[in-house]
Write a protein that holds these residues in place. Structure first.
Motif, mmCIF file in Angstrom:
data_model
loop_
_atom_site.group_PDB
_atom_site.id
_atom_site.type_symbol
_atom_site.label_atom_id
_atom_site.label_comp_id
_atom_site.label_asym_id
_atom_site.label_seq_id
_atom_site.Cartn_x
_atom_site.Cartn_y
_atom_site.Cartn_z
ATOM 1 N N LEU A 162 0.818 -1.203 0.000
ATOM 2 C CA LEU A 162 0.000 0.000 0.000
ATOM 3 C C LEU A 162 0.857 1.261 0.000
ATOM 4 O O LEU A 162 0.588 2.214 -0.740
ATOM 5 N N THR A 163 1.867 1.285 0.856
ATOM 6 C CA THR A 163 2.855 2.368 0.887
ATOM 7 C C THR A 163 4.202 1.723 1.182
ATOM 8 O O THR A 163 4.307 0.496 1.293
ATOM 9 N N ASP A 164 5.230 2.531 1.371
ATOM 10 C CA ASP A 164 6.535 1.968 1.717
ATOM 11 C C ASP A 164 6.493 1.240 3.050
ATOM 12 O O ASP A 164 7.261 0.307 3.285
ATOM 13 N N GLU A 165 5.582 1.673 3.936
ATOM 14 C CA GLU A 165 5.519 1.077 5.274
ATOM 15 C C GLU A 165 4.415 0.034 5.414
ATOM 16 O O GLU A 165 4.559 -0.927 6.171
ATOM 17 N N TRP A 166 3.316 0.214 4.700
ATOM 18 C CA TRP A 166 2.141 -0.631 4.908
ATOM 19 C C TRP A 166 2.012 -1.691 3.819
ATOM 20 O O TRP A 166 2.149 -1.390 2.631
ATOM 21 N N LYS A 167 1.742 -2.931 4.248
ATOM 22 C CA LYS A 167 1.570 -4.054 3.315
ATOM 23 C C LYS A 167 0.359 -4.867 3.750
ATOM 24 O O LYS A 167 0.159 -5.140 4.936
ATOM 25 N N LEU A 168 -0.434 -5.285 2.778
ATOM 26 C CA LEU A 168 -1.617 -6.100 3.044
ATOM 27 C C LEU A 168 -1.517 -7.417 2.278
ATOM 28 O O LEU A 168 -1.228 -7.418 1.082
#
Length: 737
Positions: free
Chosen positions: A610-616
């Protein structure tokens, strides 16, 4: 306009696949220099396939992912993989269930060769692979009979470790880990080291593990009592491996020795022991034993396995052969099921296995592998639960695989022919020797339709010879609480509540499976989506038919009443005392029969950065299985699942929260009960300290089943007696050097 994915370009370059336009090909080298994505080769295939270019559905668990999922049993380690469930024999002996199939239909191998245990014959028999020291685990869904034989009609799980190195490691490297958990007071530790010494490479690894009975949310046991743990679910295990390889200019020659020692409780048998005590007035005696030797009164397994494995590989050993691979293993296995101080039943297995594979260039873009696979197994069982007689199984298999490598349209095909002989020399009823000639073939295609999209299709015809247990079983099996009767026999009613066990008038037939897999892999940047649809039509499916017959009514056709009845009428008191473990009320008779069956379903998994920090991440799977004639549901088919996990990463630490929902299973077989739905909430925090003392160091804290939800596993023979573990907190460390 879409940009081409660096990952897709890298995979295309590694696989030598042209991807779309020529300008895309020209940029692939530059992209490769900036991409650290690792393409993992599937060692279970001799043709160096990867997850992406295989027409057959394959997945690999390795690295940190494997360490985080590692559990005591192989089944529990893989239980959250799409399409994979576990038999969940109370966490002590869980085996993988692939698309609703388990037991003799799922092949479990260690570095490409059978594990040599007896786990394929009973759910309470442990798989002897050790995942804590593994490098990767490869899962082949659907028939994998071409290389592994008819025992792989449902799939293969290959556990790969470094016990025999194939090349120098560049000095010395190793790994270590440890874990503590609250739900069962788990304490475990692992260690391994591999080092170059002159022209040789040495490897050592070992592990130790101890846990007590595991806790659960409160549930009602068979006596109607509210309990919050699964009695007799302890585990004490340890093992070690030593291996050495001699590295040649064009290959390697290596050998290894491994020993495993394990004791684990056998849940579900405790109430039998109590009845034994009540019927014969030994309550006080056994109570004293429990005081003096806590845990020994309840039945437990004492397992020992010694395994010698040889592996050699040569590049271009002679003209026309690009690579020659030779693997051999000898396994000496024994486990005893002990009650009190007495070994009630002993199971043994001595097994030799040899596989020789030669890779060759056919013509143009076609490459192949031809080989021989030999297998000799001698199994025996002694004691009150020896429901299958001693048997010898030999297999001689000849296989040939071929595929293209250089086109976006990648073809894969192969055939295998086997000669199988299964005999039970001491058998008194029915035929004692069977010969089968299974033939298997497959044809698949992998098509890079677009730089971001790959389609896979695989059509396979696989044949399986019945196992010795499915043929010759004739006795009580307390792990499944049934009296098992094999294909070799039939029941003839002799009057009210009297059934004679006679030789079957119909010869057992080969199981014949026709399976179609259709898959799509979509990858864009760090995002990917995998979708697989499958359908299997199986003729002569060996089916555990639960009859209305009780074991106390059985009579063998040679005129002697079965031990469940006759020995209670004329035997002396001591002998009757031994047979009291068989239950005065008897056991339901399960008669192996053959029917035509249909299985179909799907597996979906995806990852979104989703972003550099967030993953789903998310996954879902589903299997539907029934007989074709009456549309009767097959037993212990997994529940549909839907799971997701969100991860937040800040470089030196990450946190994740996940939830898996298990749907209600109400499509049940005869004498099965529906399994209610439930959901599990899990969380984990990882810290990655930067240190010169170790590489990839990770300290983690995990919380499983945070809401302490009661969950029953439909694939388990102990569904009502051994639910999933309750809320669990664990802390651990792992690293490399």
């Amino acid at each position: 306009m879409l940009k081409y994915s660096p990952v897709a370009l890298l995979v295309a370059q590694v696989l030598a696949l042209p991807v779309a336009a020529q300008d895309t090909q020209e940029t692939s080298k530059a992209q490769h220099e900036h991409d650290n994505t690792e393409v993992i080769v599937i060692t279970a295939s001799p043709l160096a396939r990867t997850e992406l270019n295989s027409a057959q559905p394959i997945s690999v668990i390795s690295g940190d992912e494997l360490r985080e999922k590692q559990a005591h049993t192989l089944g529990e380690t893989l239980a959250q993989e799409p399409g994979i469930n576990a038999t969940h024999f109370a966490r002590v002996a869980s085996s993988p269930v692939i698309r609703g199939l388990d037991g003799p239909r799922v092949k479990i191998t260690q570095n490409g060769l059978d594990t040599g245990d007896v786990s394929r014959g009973s759910p309470d028999h442990a798989v002897t692979t050790e995942t804590s020291v593994a490098e990767q685990i490869e899962i082949l869904r659907g028939p994998a009979t071409l290389l592994y034989g008819s025992g792989a009609i449902g799939g293969v799980v290959n556990v790969v470790d470094e016990r025999i190195a194939q090349d120098f490691v560049g000095g010395t490297r190793g790994f270590f880990g440890g874990n503590l958990a609250t739900v069962d007071d788990l304490r475990d530790a692992t260690f391994g080291i591999t080092s170059d010494v002159g022209n040789t490479v040495w490897h050592f690894d070992g592990f130790t593990r101890s846990s007590d009975d595991y806790s659960t949310p409160t549930f009602l046991n068979e006596e109607g009592e509210a309990v919050d743990s699964v009695e007799n679910s302890f585990v004490d295990a340890m093992g070690g491996t030593v291996g050495v390889s001699y590295i040649l200019d064009n290959g390697f020659i290596g050998a290894s020795y491994a020993r495993l020692e394990q004791e684990y409780g056998i849940p579900g048998h405790a109430h039998h022991e109590e009845e034994h005590e009540d019927e014969h007035g030994h309550e006080e005696e056994h109570a004293d034993e429990h005081d003096d030797h806590e845990g020994e009164v309840l039945p437990y397994a004492d397992l020992v396995q010694d395994r010698v494995q040889l592996h050699a590989g040569f590049d271009q050993p002679f003209s026309g052969i690009e690579k020659l691979d030779i693997r051999y293993a000898f396994t000496d296995y024994q486990h005893q099921e002990i009650e009190g101080d007495v070994a009630g039943t002993t199971f043994t297995n001595e097994q030799h296995e040899l596989r020789v594979t030669a890779n060759h260039h056919l013509t143009g873009n076609w490459y192949g592998a031809i080989g021989y696979h030999g297998f000799d197994q001698q199994q025996a069982a002694f004691g009150e639960e020896a429901y299958t007689p001693a048997s010898d199984t030999t297999r001689h298999g000849f296989f040939w695989l071929a595929e293209t490598r250089d086109d976006a349209l990648n073809w894969q095909t192969g055939i295998r022919y086997e000669l199988v002989d299964i005999s039970a020399p001491g058998l008194e009823v029915g035929a004692s020797d069977y010969e089968f000639k299974p033939f298997s073939a497959s044809f698949g295609v992998s098509y890079q339709w677009h730089p971001l999209v790959r389609f896979n299709a695989n059509l396979s015809h696989a044949e399986r010879a019945p196992s010795a247990n499915e043929l010759f079983a004739n006795g009580q099996h307390l792990a499944t609480r049934t009296y098992e009767l094999g294909l070799n026999y039939e029941l003839h009613e002799e009057g009210d509540h009297a059934y004679v066990i006679e030789a079957a008038d119909r010869a057992p037939a080969l199981e014949k499976s026709n399976t179609l897999d259709l898959g799509t892999h979509i990858e864009y940047g760090d995002n990917h989506l995998d979708i697989t649809l499958f359908v299997s039509q199986i003729d002569n499916f060996i089916f555990e038919n639960v009859t209305s017959v009780n074991s106390v009514d059985l009579i063998q056709d040679h005129g002697h009443e079965d031990e469940h009845e006759g020995e209670h009428e004329g035997e002396h008191e001591e002998h009757a005392e031994e047979d009291a473990h068989d239950h005065s009320e008897g056991l339901p008779v399960v008669h192996y029969q053959q029917v035509d069956a249909l299985l179909f379903g799907y597996e979906i998994s995806g990852l979104w950065q989703l972003t550099d920090e967030w993953k789903l991440t998310a996954f879902s799977d589903y299997t539907r299985a029934y007989t074709e004639d009456s549309r009767s549901n097959l037993p212990r088919i997994p529940q549909q699942r839907l799971g997701s996990e969100i991860t937040y990463n800040q470089g030196t630490w990450e946190a994740r929260v996940g939830y898996i929902w298990h749907a209600e299973q109400n499509r049940v077989a005869i004498n099965e009960t529906p399994t209610p739905s439930f959901g599990l909430l899990n969380a984990q925090f990882n810290y990655f300290p930067q240190t010169f003392a170790a590489n990839n160091l990770s300290i983690y804290v995990k919380a499983d089943n945070l809401t302490d939800k009661l969950g029953y596993v439909h694939t388990s023979f102990l569904k009502e007696q051994a639910p999933l573990a309750g809320r669990n907190f664990s802390i651990g460390i792992r690293g490399e050097f």
